[in-house]
Design an enzyme around this catalytic site. Structure first.
Site, short mmCIF file in Angstrom:
data_model
loop_
_atom_site.label_atom_id
_atom_site.label_comp_id
_atom_site.label_asym_id
_atom_site.label_seq_id
_atom_site.Cartn_x
_atom_site.Cartn_y
_atom_site.Cartn_z
N GLU A 181 1.59 -0.43 -5.09
CA GLU A 181 0.63 0.63 -5.39
C GLU A 181 1.49 1.88 -5.56
O GLU A 181 1.97 2.44 -4.57
CB GLU A 181 -0.37 0.82 -4.26
CG GLU A 181 -1.39 1.89 -4.58
CD GLU A 181 -2.30 2.23 -3.40
OE1 GLU A 181 -3.48 2.51 -3.64
OE2 GLU A 181 -1.83 2.21 -2.24
N ASP A 198 0.83 -1.19 0.00
CA ASP A 198 0.00 0.00 0.00
C ASP A 198 0.88 1.25 0.00
O ASP A 198 1.86 1.32 0.74
CB ASP A 198 -0.89 -0.03 1.25
CG ASP A 198 -1.88 1.10 1.31
OD1 ASP A 198 -2.76 1.16 0.45
OD2 ASP A 198 -1.77 1.93 2.24
#
Length: 661
Positions: A366, A330
């Site tokens: 990401e 993330d």
């Protein structure tokens, strides 16, 4: 207190069982004293032991008589100087950042942030336990080009009627035959589990009657959340073994960019109390102010050895203890950030790829955060895969009807060489998706033109406004059969386009059977029926359609390959593509530049083993002229009309039969 840590080499951080008890070690730069507090099963403190300060701010010591199952926490004393970044408060019980298990979930309480308030009754305790017998995993069960299924463990299983009630919402549910059968029917290559490490609710949620449903607010990196894994790491290993037994890999979505300690008004739970100025980034000219490149109040200092070692230890733990095949990171640019910004050569990024335990795992970034220079799509180095938001947006915009999108869609279908084709790269590292956990579910993309996040308690201010979505004439649910028909066609077109694209694919759980969040595009705080998948209301037609396209992709290397598509040159190479108009002509520059072009053909592979895919975003049916000889083509996907026409708003595929020899 038994032996100190000065004679123990190498020193394992956290709690380790010894023949006489348990050894504790914690890294706490700036602390004056560190104590370990021992608790019984009734949560009463039974003893307290001061650890010995050693080299490199390492505090350690052995407590005799401890056994597996004993509970513990740390207290750190030192300067209380928030303006300089020091926030030591001996009243705060701190969770060991290297704890491998905790005895209860975190629960927010304002007292967790109040200086001088004893928080022992409020805090989870670390649980001392021996590690499981180590695994030595073979190569990952997943390879790039396959289908990743993004799965929120709790929301996916809470309403599943075949899963025993006591297992619903937990990792054990993923081992149930009904769940496994569903994944196999979709040809899932790997599940990507939303965060499973222990998290805490954001402080504004309890007063709204809401709770974090996604897990992107972690406190620990190794210890799993007891709501998902009441049995600790053994529950994750059980799920992984069951999934591996059906040929499905397991990836973890991990959050190593911030923690649930939030900003300066947030709770003190672990790292903040041990060494706030070491573990977190702070403004260079204001050392008491946390950097907020994450939008979550703080930012982990991943350029510092203490954080790097914690991250690497957590990743190795999940591979060796549970057999995890890979990780999705993330806000991954945080892992490569230093004082001078992001670098793809950052020490932590390279250490992950070069690590002897991690080097062959699948790593997915990401590639954006909200900090300066935070958008880094295409800038991670091989073998990192990257979520591709350009693929997401261009696929949506093409089907929404935006003009001039034909060339953009063809680029995404070909593997996004404009993003990943630099430095003579031959294969794409793109992870293509149409919808993910954050944003609209796929079905809501064709039902809502605007977000409807009122249930989040922020007056609809949260969540993205640029969704590239549409509603087919009515905002929200409709009983009009024509609107419902149009929405179903659009949803299937989005699914088929995803499966026809080059790269690794990401499908979010429930999109294959019509899951809706009622227009909420930021449902992180909806741990309720809004996010729980309703297995009693499956859209069977959409589910069967998704299965058919996934099966087609699985059996057709021309779809599942990862090499960039190249314009056909007669060489017969399998990764060549021919772009054609529906009337059988090769696309010309004028066709590509035609802003009103509604349909085109993508013809993949060498003659005799070709696959043709028609993309028709117009509302009128099309009868495409496939490359000669026409008699060798058979329809390969659902959706073709009985009269042989490709309906409006559809994607249809044909396979070529090789000539007899």
């Amino acid at each position: 207190m038994g032996n100190t840590g000065d004679d123990l080499t190498p020193m394992r951080l956290g709690a380790s069982l010894t023949p006489s008890g348990a050894r504790f070690a914690v890294h706490a730069p700036g602390a004056e004293t560190i104590s370990v507090c021992i608790f019984d099963a009734a949560d009463a403190e039974t003893s307290r032991h001061q650890l010995t300060a050693g080299k490199d701010s390492l505090f350690s010591g052995t407590v005799d008589g401890l056994k597996p199952g004993n509970r513990y926490g740390f207290r750190a004393d030192g300067p209380w100087s928030p303006e300089t970044g020091d926030r030591f408060d001996p009243a705060k019980l701190l969770v060991d950042p290297y704890a491998i298990r905790i005895d209860r979930p975190f629960a927010f309480d304002p007292r967790l942030a109040a200086f001088g308030e004893d928080t022992a009754p409020l805090m989870p305790k670390g649980v001392i336990e021996a590690p499981l017998p180590p695994l030595n995993p073979d190569r990952p069960f997943f390879a790039p080009g396959g289908l990743v299924y993004e799965l929120p463990v709790r929301a996916f299983t809470m309403l599943h009627p075949e899963v025993p009630e006591e297992d619903r919402g937990t990792l054990k549910a993923l081992a149930h035959p009904a769940v496994l059968d569903h994944l196999v029917s979709l040809n899932v290559g790997a599940v990507e589990l939303l965060p499973v490490a222990a998290w805490i609710d954001e402080r504004h949620l309890p007063r709204l009657g809401l709770a974090n449903a996604w897990g992107y607010n972690p406190v620990t990196m190794l210890a799993l959340d007891p709501r998902l894994a009441p049995g600790g790491i053994a529950d994750l290993r059980l799920a992984v073994e069951a999934l591996h037994g059906r040929g499905i890999g397991v990836m973890l979505d991990v959050v190593y960019n911030h923690t649930g300690e939030s900003d300066n008004d947030g709770p003190t739970l672990s790292l903040r109390g041990l060494a706030n100025s070491t573990y977190y980034r702070h403004e260079q000219d204001n050392p008491g102010q946390p950097v907020n490149d994450t939008g979550c109040g703080n930012t982990l200092a991943c350029d510092r050895p203490a954080v790097q070692e914690l991250v690497l230890t957590a990743l190795r733990h999940f591979v060796v203890q549970a057999g995890i095949d890979g990780f999705r990171f993330d806000l991954a640019p945080i892992l490569g950030r230093g004082d001078d910004g992001f670098s793809p050569d950052a020490k932590l990024l390279k250490a992950i790829i070069d690590d002897p335990v991690l080097h062959d795992r699948i790593m997915v970034a990401e590639p954006w955060d909200i900090g300066p220079g935070g958008y880094q799509l295409g800038n991670f180095q091989p073998p990192w895969l990257e979520w591709n938001d350009l693929a997401r947006d261009d696929i949506r915009r093409f089907w929404r009807g935006d003009t001039g999108m034909t060339g953009a869609l063809a680029t995404r279908l070909s593997g996004s060489s404009d993003v990943f084709g630099h430095e003579r790269a031959r294969k794409t590292r793109s992870v293509n998706f149409v919808a993910a956990h954050d944003g609209f579910p796929l079905g809501d993309l064709v039902t809502y033109a605007h977000k409807h996040n009122e249930a989040n308690g922020e007056d609809n201010r949260d969540g993205h406004d640029a969704n590239h979505s549409w509603n087919n004439g009515v905002e929200g649910p409709s009983d009009d059969p024509e609107i419902r028909k149009a929405r179903n066609a659009d949803a299937k077109a989005l699914i088929a386009t995803l499966f026809a694209s080059r790269g690794t694919l990401l499908l979010t759980a429930g999109d294959e059977f019509g899951h809706s969040q009622k227009g909420n595009n930021n449902a992180y705080a909806q741990d309720n029926e809004m996010t729980w998948r309703d297995w009693s209301e499956l859209d069977r037609e959409r589910l069967d359609f998704t299965k058919a396209w996934s099966a087609l992709r699985t059996r057709c290397p021309s779809l599942s390959g990862t090499a960039f598509l190249q314009d056909a040159d007669g060489s017969g190479l399998p990764d060549q593509v021919r772009w054609m108009t529906p009337d059988g002509r090769d696309m010309t520059p004028g066709d590509w530049e035609n802003p009103e072009l509604d349909a085109f053909l993508m013809v993949l592979g060498a003659p005799g083993q070709r696959l043709a895919v028609l993309f028709n975003r117009g509302h009128d049916p099309v009868s495409p002229q496939l490359p000669a000889p026409a008699e060798r083509w058979t329809v390969a996907s659902p959706g073709l009309s009985e009269d042989g026409m490709a309906p409006g708003r559809s994607v249809i595929a044909w396979e070529e039969t090789a000539p007899d020899r």
